[in-house]
Design an enzyme around this catalytic site. Structure first.
Site, PDB file in Angstrom:
ATOM      1  N   CYS A 109      -3.420 -15.105  -4.089  1.00 51.40           N
ATOM      2  CA  CYS A 109      -4.299 -14.259  -3.285  1.00 51.40           C
ATOM      3  C   CYS A 109      -4.986 -13.214  -4.183  1.00 51.40           C
ATOM      4  CB  CYS A 109      -3.480 -13.625  -2.168  1.00 51.40           C
ATOM      5  SG  CYS A 109      -4.447 -12.902  -0.818  1.00 51.40           S
ATOM      6  N   THR A 110      -4.949 -11.968  -3.782  1.00 59.25           N
ATOM      7  CA  THR A 110      -5.640 -10.917  -4.527  1.00 59.25           C
ATOM      8  C   THR A 110      -4.897 -10.475  -5.779  1.00 59.25           C
ATOM      9  OG1 THR A 110      -4.646  -9.370  -2.952  1.00 59.25           O
ATOM     10  CG2 THR A 110      -6.943 -10.010  -2.575  1.00 59.25           C
TER      11      THR A 110
END
Length: 329
Positions: A109-110
């Site tokens: 993800c981030t």
């Protein structure tokens, strides 16, 4: 068997699912392997507890600053705290240091923002959660950001998309390290499909956003997605809508970013993906129900969208398939 050292980096406001998908899968591989496969550690700044974005608190198992290599895999989790983590010189500096001592580096993800801040994605193709891909690309033009796939491997660096893609990439690592049988056993015990192929799209046209704002386009889209086996040529769609083919194409490009023909092809391929994963219909029957004239036409459209043939998709997505719907043979 020597255990592979797997270090997951957590920080305040990290996403709990990002962390748990990785650690739970690896621990389950330990339980089902011939011997324990992985030495799994959650490293946090100063080894202190971190409060995840959900509000739950995790106890760090080791201080990030004190972790030393060699490591098999260094994986950075994502979460709503990723911007602060990417701006934290201590976190970024130690991620950069440990990456040099790791066989494999990854983010979920981030967490890609932290790898980017450490310079580990420079000149590479990478992905992240689709909502943050534009920001990552704007801040780091040296990275070839691609928001479409579930995960991307570029050399020894793997970046995964949002949240549950952590499960997909971890299952892929287990298969790479110890073979498909163990990965399949872990997937079964997690009550999930085998991992999605890395190049599968993050988002489906059926879930990726609100319907087109134009009423006419919305009606045509509803017709396409509800009747993939109908005559969906641009000529037929335009005639049914009472507009010219040229005007319909102009509206589709404005409101969907695609021509009617490309939209139809993708809708049919996605409908086929659903049938492949949820039924045991023969390939020819899937092709017919989704508006493809032949199984070969289905195969070509499927490879264009997913990067793999439909037979391979079915083998990775479907575990226990229900009986065929209807009387197709």
């Amino acid at each position: 068997m020597t255990q592979r050292r797997m270090v997951v980096v957590g920080y305040h406001a990290a996403e709990l699912v990002d962390i748990a998908c990785v650690t739970s899968s690896l621990i389950m591989a330990n339980a089902h392997g011939a011997s324990p496969c992985y030495d799994v550690c959650l490293a946090t700044p100063s080894g202190l507890p971190v409060t995840c974005g959900s509000g739950l608190t995790l106890q760090g198992q080791q201080a990030l600053e004190r972790v030393t290599g060699p490591l098999d895999t260094l994986l950075v989790s994502g979460g709503i705290g990723h911007e602060e983590a990417a701006a934290n010189r201590v976190i970024v500096g130690h991620v950069r240091r440990l990456a040099r001592e790791s066989r494999r580096v990854a983010s979920v993800c981030t967490g890609a923002a932290v790898l980017a801040a450490a310079g580990l994605l420079d000149g590479r193709r990478a992905t992240t959660h689709w909502q943050f891909a534009h920001t990552l690309a704007a801040r780091h033009p040296e990275i070839a950001v691609d928001a479409r796939p579930i995960f991307i491997r570029d050399g020894n660096v793997t970046t995964a998309a949002g949240v549950t893609s952590a499960l997909d990439v971890t299952l892929a690592f287990i298969e790479e390290d110890h073979g498909p049988a163990l990965a399949r056993q872990v997937a079964r015990n997690l009550v999930t499909y085998l991992q999605r192929p890395g190049n599968q799209a993050q988002m489906s046209m059926f879930t990726e956003g609100p319907p087109p704002g134009d009423g006419l386009v919305r009606r045509v889209v509803d017709h396409i997605t509800g009747h993939p086996d109908a005559d969906l040529s641009t000529t037929a769609l335009a005639a049914g809508s009472g507009v010219s083919e040229r005007h319909l194409t102009r509206l589709f490009l404005k409101h969907t970013g695609q021509t009617p023909g490309r939209f139809v092809r993708r809708a049919r391929a996605e409908a086929a993906a659903h049938l492949l994963a949820s039924t045991s219909l023969p390939m020819a029957a899937v092709a017919a129900r989704c508006g493809f004239g032949t199984a070969e036409a289905l195969r070509q459209a499927f490879v264009d969208l997913y990067g793999i043939p439909p037979s391979r998709y079915r083998s990775t997505q479907a575990t226990a398939l229900p009986s065929s719907l209807g009387n197709d043979k």
